[in-house]
Design a protein around this motif. Sequence first.
Motif, PDB file in Angstrom:
ATOM      1  N   UNK A   1       2.650   0.128  -9.172  1.00 33.39           N
ATOM      2  CA  UNK A   1       1.370  -0.506  -9.495  1.00 33.39           C
ATOM      3  C   UNK A   1       1.347  -1.865  -8.799  1.00 33.39           C
ATOM      4  N   UNK A   2       0.293  -2.115  -8.029  1.00 32.84           N
ATOM      5  CA  UNK A   2       0.200  -3.340  -7.229  1.00 32.84           C
ATOM      6  C   UNK A   2      -0.971  -4.187  -7.720  1.00 32.84           C
ATOM      7  N   UNK A   3      -0.707  -5.463  -7.963  1.00 33.03           N
ATOM      8  CA  UNK A   3      -1.764  -6.428  -8.288  1.00 33.03           C
ATOM      9  C   UNK A   3      -1.865  -7.433  -7.149  1.00 33.03           C
TER      10      UNK A   3
ATOM     11  N   UNK B   1       0.846  -1.205   0.000  1.00 35.28           N
ATOM     12  CA  UNK B   1       0.000   0.000   0.000  1.00 35.28           C
ATOM     13  C   UNK B   1       0.880   1.254   0.000  1.00 35.28           C
ATOM     14  N   UNK B   2       1.920   1.240   0.830  1.00 38.88           N
ATOM     15  CA  UNK B   2       2.858   2.367   0.872  1.00 38.88           C
ATOM     16  C   UNK B   2       3.529   2.567  -0.493  1.00 38.88           C
ATOM     17  N   UNK B   3       3.997   1.469  -1.095  1.00 38.59           N
ATOM     18  CA  UNK B   3       4.681   1.578  -2.383  1.00 38.59           C
ATOM     19  C   UNK B   3       3.737   2.066  -3.484  1.00 38.59           C
ATOM     20  N   UNK B   4       2.475   1.679  -3.376  1.00 37.66           N
ATOM     21  CA  UNK B   4       1.487   2.172  -4.341  1.00 37.66           C
ATOM     22  C   UNK B   4       1.370   3.687  -4.259  1.00 37.66           C
ATOM     23  N   UNK B   5       1.464   4.212  -3.059  1.00 42.00           N
ATOM     24  CA  UNK B   5       1.420   5.669  -2.870  1.00 42.00           C
ATOM     25  C   UNK B   5       2.660   6.347  -3.439  1.00 42.00           C
ATOM     26  N   UNK B   6       3.732   5.573  -3.599  1.00 42.76           N
ATOM     27  CA  UNK B   6       4.975   6.107  -4.175  1.00 42.76           C
ATOM     28  C   UNK B   6       5.026   5.938  -5.691  1.00 42.76           C
ATOM     29  N   UNK B   7       3.953   5.422  -6.290  1.00 46.48           N
ATOM     30  CA  UNK B   7       3.887   5.311  -7.743  1.00 46.48           C
ATOM     31  C   UNK B   7       3.966   3.907  -8.299  1.00 46.48           C
TER      32      UNK B   7
END
Length: 377
Positions: free
Chosen positions: A115-117, A107-113
Amino acid sequence: MSATPIYLDYNATTPLDERVLEAMLPFFKTHFANAGSAHLFGLSVREAVESAGEQLAGLIGASPDNILHTSGATESVNLALKGIHSAERNHIVTIATEHKAVLDTCVYLEQQGYRITVISAGKDGSVNEEDLLHAVTDETLCVCTMLANNETGVIHPIPRFSDIAHARGALMLCDATQAVGKIPVNVHELGVDLMPLSAHKFYGPKGSGALFISPGIRRKFSAQMHGGGHQKGLRSGTLNVPGIIGIGKAAEIAGTDMAGDSRRIGALRDQLEQELLSIQDTSRNGHPEQRLYNTTNICFPGVNADQLILALQHISVSSGSACTAATTYPSHVLKSMGLSDQDALSSIRFSLGRFTTGPEIEQTIGRLKLLISRFRG
């Protein structure tokens, strides 16, 4: 007079093995030198740290040079996911049943740009390989899947998942926290690039863990903690020497005791599960065979798990991950497997361990049958 405690929550944490404590004690008092010091006292402690690294490496089939000592699996997961990056790849694939250490970091990395599946699990907690094949692309940086689930014990086929990831040029991160020390784990046979683990899951001390980093990506790995250049610059900070000695000794013991523990604990788990499943309307959550021998997750419809846990008093069991036990929300693992909120909130995890006894299991069975009949009646 209070009843003797019965502990059936070994997946949350394990008691420190006396043999591990004995190995650690000198490094709190007499062998207290900093392992980074250049004098003879420090060098002798560094030698002990290196020996402990060899013990841990031996348990997982790795080289000591590829092990990073950390404070535990949560830190290791964070270091792994945040330490790998690529200008061409910004996609991470993971599973809905992963530990919160993985999911929250994603979730944190998604906020950093990024894309998470997140792939859903099946009703038995397993992952459809076709779903993984379709999810991994040429933009995928990493596939992140645990080896054994902490709530259901379900074991995933990591070698096949690694092949899928590597075929697309992606890395394989395998959280092996619940598996190491219980079942044979070999990083080369699994084909993993990164593997976090914690000592306190296999009778070692809390606050001690490790991250395996494969030689191929070590030079591309970015440190997240700076200052002093410890551990070849990958994680600065004075080493937790007693903790490292502890994880090494726990690993050595696990290597020799694993087969015997598996047979004895597995028989006790099967006895407990068979008796509980004989209670009307109960069911098992998770795959019946592809799982850890010490774990069973049972749904008792019509019974609130938290109330049952309180009523059990001196018998310690869990309604989910220890990291989220303070919440009243249904388990995200069980929900992702298709259970309703009501059934998820009626489910209990029983995880047995090295010090579980037959009389404890018999007492637990009797107490549960009595309480469930009372709650439903």
